[in-house]
Every structure is written in C-alpha cells, then in structure tokens.
Design a protein around this motif. Structure first.
Motif, mmCIF file in Angstrom:
data_model
loop_
_atom_site.group_PDB
_atom_site.id
_atom_site.type_symbol
_atom_site.label_atom_id
_atom_site.label_comp_id
_atom_site.label_asym_id
_atom_site.label_seq_id
_atom_site.Cartn_x
_atom_site.Cartn_y
_atom_site.Cartn_z
ATOM 1 N N GLY A 1 102.678 97.165 47.996
ATOM 2 C CA GLY A 1 103.999 96.654 48.360
ATOM 3 C C GLY A 1 104.016 95.852 49.646
ATOM 4 N N LEU A 2 102.862 95.729 50.302
ATOM 5 C CA LEU A 2 102.795 94.960 51.551
ATOM 6 C C LEU A 2 102.387 93.512 51.263
ATOM 7 N N PRO A 3 102.812 92.570 52.115
ATOM 8 C CA PRO A 3 102.392 91.174 51.913
ATOM 9 C C PRO A 3 100.867 91.076 51.910
ATOM 10 N N LEU A 4 100.349 90.239 51.017
ATOM 11 C CA LEU A 4 98.895 90.062 50.990
ATOM 12 C C LEU A 4 98.386 89.460 52.298
ATOM 13 N N TYR B 1 99.201 66.532 54.142
ATOM 14 C CA TYR B 1 99.597 67.881 54.570
ATOM 15 C C TYR B 1 98.950 68.924 53.658
ATOM 16 N N TRP B 2 98.513 70.012 54.269
ATOM 17 C CA TRP B 2 97.894 71.122 53.519
ATOM 18 C C TRP B 2 98.938 72.234 53.326
ATOM 19 N N PRO B 3 99.491 72.365 52.104
ATOM 20 C CA PRO B 3 100.453 73.454 51.878
ATOM 21 C C PRO B 3 99.752 74.790 51.716
ATOM 22 N N GLN B 4 100.455 75.855 52.030
ATOM 23 C CA GLN B 4 99.841 77.182 51.998
ATOM 24 C C GLN B 4 99.631 77.672 50.560
ATOM 25 N N PRO B 5 98.659 78.562 50.367
ATOM 26 C CA PRO B 5 98.404 79.115 49.028
ATOM 27 C C PRO B 5 99.600 79.930 48.523
ATOM 28 N N LYS B 6 99.643 80.097 47.229
ATOM 29 C CA LYS B 6 100.732 80.879 46.623
ATOM 30 C C LYS B 6 100.709 82.338 47.088
ATOM 31 N N PHE B 7 99.507 82.877 47.231
ATOM 32 C CA PHE B 7 99.438 84.321 47.522
ATOM 33 C C PHE B 7 100.035 84.670 48.885
ATOM 34 N N HIS B 8 100.224 83.665 49.734
ATOM 35 C CA HIS B 8 100.815 83.947 51.048
ATOM 36 C C HIS B 8 102.237 84.488 50.956
#
Ligand code: SF4
Length: 374
Positions: free
Chosen positions: A111-114, A97-104
């Motif tokens: 102040g907005l999600p990257l 399984y490929w987990p998502q990057p931390k920055f997600h």
C-alpha cells in the motif's frame, strides 16, 4: 576545448536554474500526463530532466522545487511549434523533456508508493534500502526529516521489478544507494545486496556506499555480478570534510583512496567510481581529488553542489557556472593524461553531473537504452 552553446547552458542551468514560460509549463504538464514534473527525491535530482542539443543531459533546477536559489533565472524554457527551447544570455538549445515513469504514481502490495523504494532518472533506477542515514552530511538531504529505518526486502525486490517493467520509462540499469547503515544493520544490508543482485542478473547493478567495516566484500560482490561500485570521496580537503561531513572525515581520506584502489584491482579498470562535490571547497582541492582517484585506478565523477531546501546549507549559493566549467575542463585534462575518463559513462546518467557526452567533448559514451522524451 571549445564548448557548444548547449554544453555551456548545462553549467549555467546548474548555477541559475531555469525559468519556465506559461506555455512551456502547460506543455510540460501535458507531457507529464498527471505526474509531478520531477521526482525531487534527492538534493541533486530536484530539477526537471532535459536533453539539450549535442546529447547534453541536464537536471535543471526550477523554482517549484528549489525556491531557495532559483529566482528569476535569466535562462528560460519556452515552447513553440518546434517543441521546447532553452534560451538565455545569448545561449540557445532545443530541448526534450524526460517525463517520469508510470510506476512513480503507483503503490506496491504493502500500500506504500513504489517511490518509497525506487525512483528512476533517465534510464537508471535507484533503490534506497534505508530511510534516512546513519551519518549526517550537511549537503545531503537524506538524513534530514526522515527517521532512520530499514525497508522490507520483498517490497524492494517488487519495486525494482516494477521499475524494470515500466511501460513508459523502463529502467535499464540499477543503482543501489541511499543512506549508510548503522553497524547493527550491516548484515541485513549485505542480504539486500544479495537479494537484488541474484533477482535481477540480466541488468547492470551498481552499488554506491560508504566503505564502512565489513559491509562491502568486493570479491564476493564481484562474484555475484555487481557491475560497478561508487565509493564517494565527496570532499578532498580536510577543512571542508571536517566541516561538512564529520563522520566521513573521521574515516579518513586514505581509507577511501585505499578502498578505491583495492576495489579497482579486484574488479578491474573502470569499475570503481568516486564522486567529488564541486563548490564546497577550493577548486584546486577538488582537482587534487580527481588526480588522487585517477592514480588509484578509480573513475572520478564531478557533482555540482546544489543547496537543498531541507538542509543547513540551503542558503548557500551553488557554484558559479564559470567555476564549474573551469573545474570540468581541468579535470578533463587530468583524466586525459591518466588515460582515464570522467564518469559516469552512461549518457542519460550525466544529467546531474559535470560530464558531457563523448559525441561532442566529454566522457559519457553509451546508454543502456533510449529513454522516452517529449
Ligand atoms: S553518508 Fe551519504 S547518504 Fe548519508 S548523509 Fe552522507 S552523503 Fe548523505
């Protein structure tokens, strides 16, 4: 060409999606470490990313994100002492399984999600400079639900930098894609391309865009270091194009093919891709498209139609696995005869396309990096 169990599973998963046992769901959540199981950001990236045996990457639709067609799939993700396994109808493969990057799950200086700007899949980040789209294609979720708008360039540069520096899944290359600009915003998008290409010269940067007037100056982009262009034909037949993507239809198929040919001449062999969607027109039309792209010096990419729940096509079924497999095999014959290959060449980037790694039977032949897998 004899496909292995893992390779055949890829086609089946695109059609049916994946059921998940309770143990496997628990293990996925543990691997995801508090993040969502999928970025679920585009129609074709709504599933969980798995690497099966034989280096087969697949973005497997799951009912959490595609309840419109993933219902009691006979293909099951299980988890035991040896990790994940996908099984169903006599096919079986171990899976990672490929987990998502931390920055997600992080926000930028505004102040907005990257993820408002950049989302990574496999080893490639995708930057979307525009909210929504100046066009409306019925199979694409981008124009539905989000109002058209431009994103600030400094925030985009920051988000790309954060994706490249991610401690878990650092992006090794970049695709700038997303919606088509309105004519008043063409100059601005050219500035975006310049800012990103000059800010990150050490990674491969591709641009996927509709060939609208005055936007893509291929020679100039080449000098700025663009790696590849993706000029997507999407549908080859007039009937399907008129029905599902009226603005692109009005541009005309020849406009796309001429642009592909001229760009391939300017940039060189293998540097202009073009996507064709499988499942919204007769397969022979898709294969005519493969032939036409190869003849113009482009690299065809086959993308399976995945009905997105936010689009008017949400109730249409995906193409059958048999149809996808047959189109893939016929397309492989066409590209072999033309001494070409099916794209993308980056193996992790094949997760949502009908492409297989060349270590077994296909065309994908390199990775920019080794993504982290569990
Ligand atoms: S032009 Fe591209 S982004 Fe816009 S609606 Fe069509 S496929 Fe989607």
């Amino acid at each position: 060409m004899q496909l292995t169990s893992a390779q055949r599973l890829k086609f089946q998963l695109f059609e049916h999606g994946l059921s998940i046992t309770r143990d496997a769901l628990q293990a996925l959540k543990q691997a995801a470490a508090g993040q969502a199981l999928s970025s679920d950001d585009f129609a074709s990236t709504s599933g969980i990313i798995l690497r099966l045996e034989d280096n087969v990457w697949v973005n497997a639709p799951v009912s959490i994100f595609n309840p419109n067609f993933v219902v009691n799939s006979p293909y099951l993700l299980e988890h035991g002492n040896d990790g994940f396994v996908v099984r169903g109808n006599g096919l079986e493969s171990r899976a990672k399984y490929w987990p998502q990057p931390k920055f997600h799950s992080q926000v930028g200086a505004d102040g907005l999600p990257l993820t408002n700007y950049v989302v990574t899949h496999g080893d490639r980040a995708r930057l979307s400079p525009i909210h929504g789209c100046g066009m409306v294609c019925k199979f694409c979720d981008v124009p539905y639900g989000v109002r058209y708008g431009k994103k600030p360039i400094p925030a985009m540069v920051d988000a790309v930098g954060r994706a490249i520096a991610d401690p878990l899944q650092p992006a090794r290359h970049l695709l700038i894609s997303g919606g088509t600009p309105r004519s008043a915003d063409i100059g601005w998008l050219k500035e975006v391309y310049r800012a990103i290409l000059t800010s990150f010269p050490s990674i491969d940067i591709d641009i996927m865009m509709v060939p609208v007037d005055d936007l893509l100056n291929v020679e100039e982009l080449g000098l700025m270091g663009v790696h590849q262009l993706s000029i997507n034909l999407e549908l080859f037949s007039d009937y399907a194009a008129r029905r599902f993507m009226p603005q692109k239809f009005r541009q005309g198929r020849n406009h796309y093919l001429n642009f592909i040919e001229n760009s391939a001449t300017a940039l060189g062999a293998g540097r202009v891709r073009s996507m064709l969607m499988v499942g919204l027109e007769p397969p022979e039309e898709t294969l005519h498209g493969v032939q036409a792209i190869v003849e113009r010096g482009g690299v065809p990419v086959l993308s399976p139609f995945r009905p997105d729940p936010t689009t008017p096509l949400k109730a249409m079924p995906p193409p059958s696995a048999d149809l996808m497999q047959s189109v893939f095999l016929s397309a492989m014959e066409i590209v072999d005869k033309g001494s070409a290959h099916l794209g993308p060449s980056c193996v992790p980037c094949t997760h949502n396309t009908l492409t297989l790694a060349s270590t077994s039977q296909g065309s994908g032949h390199h990775s920019h990096g080794q993504p982290f897998l569990v």
